[in-house]
Scaffold this motif. Structure first.
Motif, PDB file in Angstrom:
ATOM      1  N   ASP C  52      32.971  40.594  88.835  1.00 54.90           N
ATOM      2  CA  ASP C  52      32.065  40.115  89.879  1.00 54.90           C
ATOM      3  C   ASP C  52      31.608  38.697  89.585  1.00 54.90           C
ATOM      4  O   ASP C  52      31.641  37.822  90.455  1.00 54.90           O
ATOM      5  CB  ASP C  52      30.842  41.022  89.957  1.00 54.90           C
ATOM      6  N   VAL C  53      31.189  38.491  88.323  1.00 52.28           N
ATOM      7  CA  VAL C  53      30.725  37.162  87.936  1.00 52.28           C
ATOM      8  C   VAL C  53      31.858  36.151  88.017  1.00 52.28           C
ATOM      9  O   VAL C  53      31.653  35.003  88.409  1.00 52.28           O
ATOM     10  CB  VAL C  53      30.129  37.218  86.519  1.00 52.28           C
ATOM     11  N   ALA C  54      33.078  36.590  87.682  1.00 52.52           N
ATOM     12  CA  ALA C  54      34.208  35.663  87.733  1.00 52.52           C
ATOM     13  C   ALA C  54      34.464  35.206  89.158  1.00 52.52           C
ATOM     14  O   ALA C  54      34.697  34.014  89.401  1.00 52.52           O
ATOM     15  CB  ALA C  54      35.453  36.340  87.153  1.00 52.52           C
ATOM     16  N   MET C  55      34.381  36.150  90.124  1.00 56.44           N
ATOM     17  CA  MET C  55      34.575  35.753  91.525  1.00 56.44           C
ATOM     18  C   MET C  55      33.493  34.772  91.971  1.00 56.44           C
ATOM     19  O   MET C  55      33.784  33.762  92.618  1.00 56.44           O
ATOM     20  CB  MET C  55      34.520  36.988  92.429  1.00 56.44           C
ATOM     21  N   THR C  56      32.248  35.083  91.599  1.00 55.09           N
ATOM     22  CA  THR C  56      31.163  34.214  92.034  1.00 55.09           C
ATOM     23  C   THR C  56      31.304  32.822  91.439  1.00 55.09           C
ATOM     24  O   THR C  56      31.127  31.815  92.122  1.00 55.09           O
ATOM     25  CB  THR C  56      29.818  34.816  91.626  1.00 55.09           C
ATOM     26  N   GLU C  57      31.624  32.774  90.138  1.00 53.76           N
ATOM     27  CA  GLU C  57      31.715  31.466  89.481  1.00 53.76           C
ATOM     28  C   GLU C  57      32.876  30.662  90.049  1.00 53.76           C
ATOM     29  O   GLU C  57      32.754  29.452  90.243  1.00 53.76           O
ATOM     30  CB  GLU C  57      31.887  31.680  87.977  1.00 53.76           C
ATOM     31  N   ALA C  58      34.022  31.341  90.322  1.00 55.38           N
ATOM     32  CA  ALA C  58      35.158  30.592  90.838  1.00 55.38           C
ATOM     33  C   ALA C  58      34.891  30.056  92.222  1.00 55.38           C
ATOM     34  O   ALA C  58      35.292  28.940  92.553  1.00 55.38           O
ATOM     35  CB  ALA C  58      36.411  31.473  90.847  1.00 55.38           C
ATOM     36  N   SER C  59      34.190  30.833  93.069  1.00 50.93           N
ATOM     37  CA  SER C  59      33.985  30.350  94.435  1.00 50.93           C
ATOM     38  C   SER C  59      32.792  29.408  94.522  1.00 50.93           C
ATOM     39  O   SER C  59      32.869  28.379  95.191  1.00 50.93           O
ATOM     40  CB  SER C  59      33.810  31.528  95.399  1.00 50.93           C
ATOM     41  N   ILE C  60      31.700  29.754  93.875  1.00 52.11           N
ATOM     42  CA  ILE C  60      30.513  28.903  93.991  1.00 52.11           C
ATOM     43  C   ILE C  60      30.552  27.760  92.997  1.00 52.11           C
ATOM     44  O   ILE C  60      30.463  26.588  93.344  1.00 52.11           O
ATOM     45  CB  ILE C  60      29.233  29.736  93.805  1.00 52.11           C
ATOM     46  N   GLY C  61      30.717  28.101  91.694  1.00 48.19           N
ATOM     47  CA  GLY C  61      30.588  27.078  90.662  1.00 48.19           C
ATOM     48  C   GLY C  61      31.622  25.988  90.778  1.00 48.19           C
ATOM     49  O   GLY C  61      31.302  24.807  90.689  1.00 48.19           O
ATOM     50  N   SER C  62      32.890  26.389  90.973  1.00 51.55           N
ATOM     51  CA  SER C  62      33.901  25.341  90.980  1.00 51.55           C
ATOM     52  C   SER C  62      34.308  24.943  92.387  1.00 51.55           C
ATOM     53  O   SER C  62      34.909  23.901  92.574  1.00 51.55           O
ATOM     54  CB  SER C  62      35.128  25.782  90.192  1.00 51.55           C
ATOM     55  N   GLY C  63      33.961  25.739  93.400  1.00 51.03           N
ATOM     56  CA  GLY C  63      34.315  25.350  94.750  1.00 51.03           C
ATOM     57  C   GLY C  63      33.210  24.582  95.437  1.00 51.03           C
ATOM     58  O   GLY C  63      33.291  23.377  95.652  1.00 51.03           O
ATOM     59  N   LEU C  64      32.132  25.306  95.765  1.00 55.18           N
ATOM     60  CA  LEU C  64      31.099  24.705  96.603  1.00 55.18           C
ATOM     61  C   LEU C  64      30.313  23.630  95.887  1.00 55.18           C
ATOM     62  O   LEU C  64      29.927  22.640  96.496  1.00 55.18           O
ATOM     63  CB  LEU C  64      30.138  25.788  97.095  1.00 55.18           C
TER      64      LEU C  64
END
Lengths: 123, 232, 85
Positions: C52-64
């Motif tokens: 779950d954290v990996a999905m959030t970090e990949a989409s928010i942290g490195s995307g947005l």
């Protein structure tokens, strides 16, 4: 263990960036690095050696329904740090966007982006 | 000169504080009491396979409500600081042909993927926050492809307020039906069958509402960061 | 064992990206390097058993986050600010 050290080092690098740089956007970048480092530290604290993700399916439990959880306890990592970090990442994005909005506003008000030029509000 | 010395002292102090934390740390061999209790309860009482969702939506549901509020406040702050000036028209470069054609095909797929992620939040990894961000990335693609793309701000505000309001209302429904001490308890809707989409009470509804709210907030954040203050 | 090698590799990449992000001359390079840190961190989360954290970090942290930084840079550039340190 290695992830813990990496997280602490990322926090140190971010704090170094926040303390030593002059440009406002570089300070915000340092804040983002500190954010990632803290998340790494929290997730590394919840890791249990050799266990898998906290989702109860056939990989961790042979039964289904109400009794599945008892069997899964010995096979999953700690779910609480994951839930906390999930919250922290979203808040981190919101705070970063708010700081960048302040930076853009300061830039539009006619001054430069060097932090030394904002000395009139120093204590 | 004194500044470099102070920076060095702060960093050295942080290293000195963190070294005992690192050296005394050992990776734990099992779950502690609260975690094992949560893992058991999420299967036994709530019928949710994904334990992280069970914690975020139910056991720590009040925290999530507060977090959504903080997110709303931050978005409102960004929108307040970057007020749009409609009078100044600035020239923008139009998106390329490949981007336009690709966005026409990809945008519906990305939105469907986002909806899939937050609807299945209690069964598979993912949930409202991830799905909402994926939906916002679809809007980002539209912004990049069409230079004059305009959001309907009314639609965003309405969907955001209605989802936030319904979230609180569902929490109050738990309070009203199950009695005192059950705010944000999703069990009033019936638990259903293990591993099916319509199971686990109100958890899929709550996470879908969070997904819509986060998607709307992120889209309006991107929209207000997009073009302001072009004094040319 | 394979996990250990992956984690060491990702740690080295993310630490060097962090140092580069602090010391880079151009601001765009620094922003992209901080996005790389988030991407490596999301793979580490996946290895540590937190998808779950990996999905959030990949989409928010490195995307947005990268997109928000780049928009802010664009608005500051349009004001005509030189980006020396």
């Amino acid at each position: 263990m290695i992830v813990l050290i990496t997280g602490f080092l990322l926090m140190l690098i971010g704090i170094w960036a926040m303390l030593s740089r002059k440009h406002l956007i570089r300070i915000v970048i340092g804040f983002a690095i500190v954010d990632t480092g803290i998340n790494l530290v929290i997730v590394a604290l919840g890791y249990v050696k050799g266990k898998t993700a906290p989702i109860i399916d056939r990989a961790v439990s042979s039964s289904q329904g109400a009794m599945a959880g008892v069997e899964a306890v010995g096979k999953v990592v700690d779910p609480i740090p994951s839930a906390l970090v999930l919250t922290a990442i979203v808040i981190g994005l919101a705070v970063t966007a708010l700081m960048l909005a302040y930076v853009i506003r300061l830039n539009n008000s006619g001054k430069s982006l060097n932090i030394d030029d904002f000395g009139d509000q120093k204590w | 000169m004194i500044k470099y010395l102070l920076t060095f002292l702060v960093l050295a102090g942080l290293i000195w504080l963190s070294v005992p934390l690192i050296t005394e740390f050992t990776t734990s061999e099992g779950l502690n009491n609260i975690s094992s209790e949560y893992v058991q309860l999420s299967a036994e009482k709530l019928n949710i396979p994904n334990t992280v969702t069970a914690i975020v939506v139910t056991f720590r549901g009040l925290d999530t409500l507060g977090e959504v509020t903080v997110l709303f406040l931050a978005t409102a702050g960004v929108g307040f600081f970057l007020k749009r000036k409609d009078s100044e028209k600035q020239k923008k470069r139009p998106g390329s042909e490949i981007l336009k054609t690709g966005s026409g095909i990809l945008t519906p797929m990305i939105i469907v993927l986002g909806v899939y992620i937050f609807v299945h939040g209690h069964l598979t990894p993912g949930g409202g926050f991830q799905g909402g961000v994926v939906i916002a990335s679809a809007f980002l693609l539209l912004i990049l492809a069409y230079e004059n793309f305009k959001f309907s701000h009314l639609l965003i505000h309405i969907s955001e307020s209605i989802s936030g309001f319904t979230y609180v209302l569902i929490g109050l429904a738990g309070l009203a039906i199950l009695g005192f001490n059950h705010f944000l308890d999703p069990r009033w809707l019936g638990l259903g069958e293990w591993g099916k989409l319509f199971s686990a009470g109100a958890v899929p509804i709550i996470y879908s509402l969070i997904g819509i709210k986060v998607g709307a907030e992120m889209s309006s954040l991107l929209d207000s960061m997009r073009d302001e203050g072009g004094h040319e | 064992m394979l996990n250990l090698v992956i984690i060491i590799l990702l740690s080295i990449i993310s630490l060097s990206a962090a140092i580069y992000a602090v010391r880079a001359k151009k601001l765009v390079n620094a922003v992209v390097a901080s996005g790389v840190i988030s991407l490596m961190a999301s793979i580490v989360f996946l290895v540590l058993g937190a998808p779950d954290v990996a999905m959030t970090e990949a989409s928010i942290g490195s995307g947005l986050t990268t997109v928000v930084f780049l928009y802010a840079l664009k608005q500051i550039k349009s004001k005509g600010e030189k980006d020396d340190d």
